[in-house]
Design an enzyme around this catalytic site. Structure first.
Site, short mmCIF file in Angstrom:
data_model
loop_
_atom_site.label_atom_id
_atom_site.label_comp_id
_atom_site.label_asym_id
_atom_site.label_seq_id
_atom_site.Cartn_x
_atom_site.Cartn_y
_atom_site.Cartn_z
N ASP A 197 0.78 2.17 9.42
CA ASP A 197 0.44 1.50 10.49
C ASP A 197 1.46 1.48 11.59
O ASP A 197 1.31 1.56 12.88
CB ASP A 197 -0.01 0.19 10.24
N GLY A 219 5.25 -7.66 4.71
CA GLY A 219 5.36 -8.90 3.89
C GLY A 219 6.24 -8.76 2.45
O GLY A 219 6.88 -9.53 2.42
N SER A 220 6.38 -7.39 2.13
CA SER A 220 7.36 -7.12 1.06
C SER A 220 8.68 -7.43 1.60
O SER A 220 9.61 -8.00 0.78
CB SER A 220 7.14 -5.65 0.77
N GLY A 251 0.79 -1.01 0.06
CA GLY A 251 -0.09 0.19 0.04
C GLY A 251 1.02 1.37 0.08
O GLY A 251 1.85 1.24 0.65
N GLY A 265 6.32 -2.91 3.02
CA GLY A 265 6.02 -3.24 4.32
C GLY A 265 6.54 -4.61 4.74
O GLY A 265 7.49 -4.99 4.03
N HIS A 306 -8.69 6.78 2.34
CA HIS A 306 -7.29 7.17 2.00
C HIS A 306 -6.78 8.33 1.97
O HIS A 306 -5.74 8.63 1.74
CB HIS A 306 -7.52 6.51 0.39
#
Lengths: 366, 366, 366, 366
Positions: free
Chosen positions: C145, C121-122, C16, C119, C289
């Site tokens: 976050d 996960g990346s 994101g 982030g 957003h």
């Protein structure tokens, strides 16, 4: 109704830049390319770009005229301030007439119309270019000073007011914390519209503008009166071109009377004088070009977008020599020879001055 | 010229709050107390404050009406929305006429004039109160929707536009980063002025307003056309009261045609429908009361200050039953019976719609 | 000391988007091109851009990496969220391993290093890509976050906090004007850092975060206590992923206990429940957003710039498999296998929770 | 654990004001009154308020310590800068020791603890007051310059950085439109932290700070290099206390070498010199006290709130003579004699300087 043979429109920005120029350029492209199916050529550096061979110019596409351009400060086309091309200054001290070269530049680019976004001087120059050759132009007014006679509202003014107001929002708490006078120097070479509007919007106690020559006595009295009713600070907005009243000798040396010297800055000099006259501490902020730049506010975006659309429609209709205006809350147009040249300073008896006085703001004259 | 015997002015705010109410209250106090030497009584909770015994009210002083108040959002006097006092709803389901109590409250406070800052409904109520008893009032128009017929401009509208525009400024880059459609739901119960102005100022690709019923086909076509010329995202602004066109069945269930159901939110439902119609991801932002609150922008502060000063001058001149208006870039006034009731929705053939179409913005009807 | 043979660095953004990604990209280019004399290739759409043939990528120059990019929200490189390439979902419901194609893409571009801004996960995906082929990467952490274990601070978080705080600044005056509860729903899928920080900065009375399951009883009691001491409004911040406590049945239907349903929105549902529990009016704002986008704040620009410079220096030194971190007010780095995977939710006994409780903010648990 | 007999805490602000002071005062009241059930006395005008008889002070209530105070700039307690009370200047030119009077003021107010929010000098004064009488104090550090050795972060700094960054955001487009050098003069009497952080965040090309004496040659070279690669403008940030390098004679007259004269302003003088050295037009903005005032940013609100809560807890625990600090992303404390006096200028070899150089920013020394 479309002007026969209209295919290619040039657009340029002239004079000092301001917030909203790009919004107007974007609107021109979206209307001309997207709706009328024309070509738009962006001319760089105002009329200077037409002097070069080849002219400094590039096609502007819908992809370039996207929402990012709407939000961007300044002008992607650049702008120069070099005075009139009819008597352009030469290095040897003489002058030359560049108008034929400008007409040649227009011909080289094959422009069927020119939309010029500029101030009063630019409008006069473009009008004369139209009278002396092929220069089918429509004007869009811009000036942070908002002193164009033709229009209630010119692009760039309101963003400047917002920037100055935000500075006052920040100056008030620190003024109150330290019992200080805060002096904010804002732009306004010939007119006090920014100072007046920002001062009203920002809660100024004193507003000094070029149209109302000022004296120290009423200003100091106003600040003393505030103190007497328990207010320990004061906010003072001064336009850069403020003038003292006839006979006023508050500034030693060459500054009194009349126009104040630029050396050291008007704001700093007034802050010094206020310290002496009131015994309070004073501090100065000089906003400078912060007022010209940055992302335009909502009003400037709306006005600039409206004007850009209307300018294209005028050009397409072949209605050249006109300037787009904002009057009575909507876009319109007027002949440039009526419009240009009629400067619109703050009316010392006008509405905004009445509002300022109605709020108890001291304007330095009484 | 001062009205004989004018000594004490009441001021109140009624209806939904907005940015700039405090700026108007401040201007009233500064003009009435500072210039005319009158007393100003702030009435709390609108006409409700007049019903209590003693009335909920307090003197407003110059010290309270300082620059801090100018900058503050909301209203220090509070405001309630309870419908008309002439048929006020009772717990048992019946109604009662509270107007005599309101007149009594005015008498108890000894008010020689009342300045009411409110919307259209409030103006009608105050007009009727004036016709049925001692209620010498002057109205100041406020509504973020800006749909009052009497005035080009009502307090609170422009700040709402600025807030919505800033949201679009933030939504664009994230939309572009993720190839998304961003839907921004803004206020506008009966009129689409906020959506239209914010959409133009914020670079919207689609604007849906109550005055122009929409269908999915042209909206989806507009978004596909953007994609075809290489634009990977879209910004959509919807007014909360948007309506679909007759026969449009894009929303299953009770929503089609006509007014859309509030459940789940109009913005969220439109985002869902756009995902289905275009295959692109869509996200929604619901600004809600963020549009009403916070420090007012420069225009709202200037208009509110101008109106507050003018309202006091009207009252002092004994010119009751009038509403202050903003027309042609300056403050003026009009009789309330002409002004109130004439709602001013967006004109589907008007200037702002022409500008929007001129910029290539899809309005959902074609 | 420069890694032998280092000539070309790839940079990409994954997951994101958020404010500050472009500032980091700019810093990478300025350091790599301007200082080390390397080439920088911008890879579009994260690892997806490496799958295409030829890869979607372009050289990034100093001219592109100018101050305009620093200020711009989002990411000029685009970003997609498609889960792990090691088991990429196929249309037929199966999965496939795309990692070989990604390695091939890196080879085609001739990249000697890859800087991945993403982030948690990346980071895990890039680490595994490094273990399974030529993928010499350095990670830069971003997440609004701020729940990455490796770093005190990740790009994008603080701007999101600022946006949410500004919304509270606007909601307070309108809440006070109308005696209302204002509910602000903010992002935070797994962690409540935004809600907690924005709530503290914005003067919230109640903050509900996923890490602290909430019950209506203490929330309603806190709001009643405010009313008893004369405060007529309340500000409530809720993270989108907030959970009710075990056994809490405030929401009828599937929402109790545990994670709240997305239908209708968490904020709207909590606003409804608060109206019933307290008798006060409640309104909801869903920022969505708006928190991700727009021009980054100063802290995000400084952190992103610092991290971009440091990432290049790590790459040039051949120190791959590391993630840049912000700790103790400065930039540093850590091995990615230590760093990734260690999520950092809000510590219910930690500093920020203690500050919130110290200020008397209700967190919904007591 | 609560200090036996702790009942009443005084709080005051000393030295120059900044954004976030009110947020800290609010946190003190909320923690002391709301949680610990203590009284809080706000002392006006710093230690000066303790000299009067009766002392200038008032109880601070929870109602006063509401969210409005959190958002407000400046300090509601006022602040004066009069140097040390141990050798207070008299009108006759002599000095006197006022410390006994201060101790008497503390006794008159019956204060069991004093929380002093101030800069380095204030901390030293309060420490000495504690050593010479009843002055049980806890310090909270504030300084927009952020040059206190004890803490990574002091209240007010980050908001100043944000204000200066926003000015650069506005200056860039107008600089680019007119091919100009824009000089922004920011605060920083002894340290360049504001200039360095704002310059990095705002995309400056040149940053001049007191810790790194500057010469014109490298600055002019940097601006020429920009022009050679096609960049037509430059952004220059200068701290007000910037110094030229030994032997540098760019400024005629008394300014070279060493500290630059205040007359005319450092920024204006540097702008003039840059015009001569580069041939480009230059303009200057002097932000002045705009940097000190206005609503604090999110970081200042969070840090100030954290520090206020912690200070009360220290006082309640009887841990006097300590200063609250921010280190490693959280609040803590340190003995004031260690902390005060250790100024923390910008480290010319430190992290932020490395980042600036890493981004290719010219610091004037090479």
């Amino acid at each position: 109704m479309q002007h026969a043979g209209m295919r290619r429109i040039g657009v340029m920005t002239t004079g000092g830049d301001c917030a909203g120029l790009n919004a107007a350029i974007r609107a021109v492209v979206r209307r001309a390319v997207g709706h009328h199916g024309l070509e738009v050529i962006g001319i760089h550096q105002g009329t200077m770009g037409l002097l070069e061979d080849p002219p400094r110019a590039e096609p502007l596409t819908l992809a370039m005229a996207d929402a990012g351009l709407l939000r961007a400060g300044g002008t992607i086309l650049g702008s120069v301030n070099r005075g009139t091309p009819f008597s352009f200054p030469l290095p040897d001290g003489g002058v030359t007439d560049l108008s034929a070269k400008i007409h040649a530049g227009v011909a080289k680019l094959g422009l069927d119309a020119i939309i010029g976004i500029g101030g009063d001087g630019s409008m006069r120059i473009m009008h004369r270019l139209m009278q002396t050759g092929h220069f089918p132009f429509v004007g869009i007014p811009k000036t942070i000073d908002n002193d164009l006679g033709a229009t209630e509202y010119a692009i760039g003014h309101h963003t400047a007011v917002e920037v100055a107001m935000e500075a006052l929002d920040r100056l008030q708490p620190t003024a109150a914390s330290h019992n200080r006078i805060m002096v904010l120097e804002v732009m306004g070479r010939d007119a006090g519209h920014i100072a007046l509007a920002a001062g009203i919007a920002g809660g100024a106690d004193v507003i000094l503008i070029p149209e109302i020559p000022w004296r120290m006595a009423p200003v100091a009295a106003a600040i003393r009166a505030l103190r007497e009713r328990g207010r320990n600070f004061a906010l003072v907005v001064v336009a850069e071109a403020v003038r003292t009243a006839e006979g006023e000798t508050v500034f030693a040396g060459p500054s009194a009377p009349g126009a104040m010297p630029r050396l050291g800055g008007v704001g700093a000099r007034i802050a010094n004088a206020l310290e002496k006259a009131t015994g309070a501490e004073a501090r100065v902020t000089v906003l400078g070009h912060v007022q010209r730049g940055g992302s335009p506010g909502a009003l400037d975006r709306i006005v600039a977008s409206s004007m850009g659309v209307h300018a294209v429609d005028l050009a397409v209709a072949g209605r050249f020599g006109r300037i787009v205006v904002w009057a009575e809350g909507r876009v319109g147009d007027a002949p440039v020879d009526q419009a240009a040249g009629a400067a619109r300073p703050v009316d010392p008896e006008g509405d905004m001055v009445r509002v300022a006085r109605g709020l108890g703001i001291c304007l330095g004259d009484r």
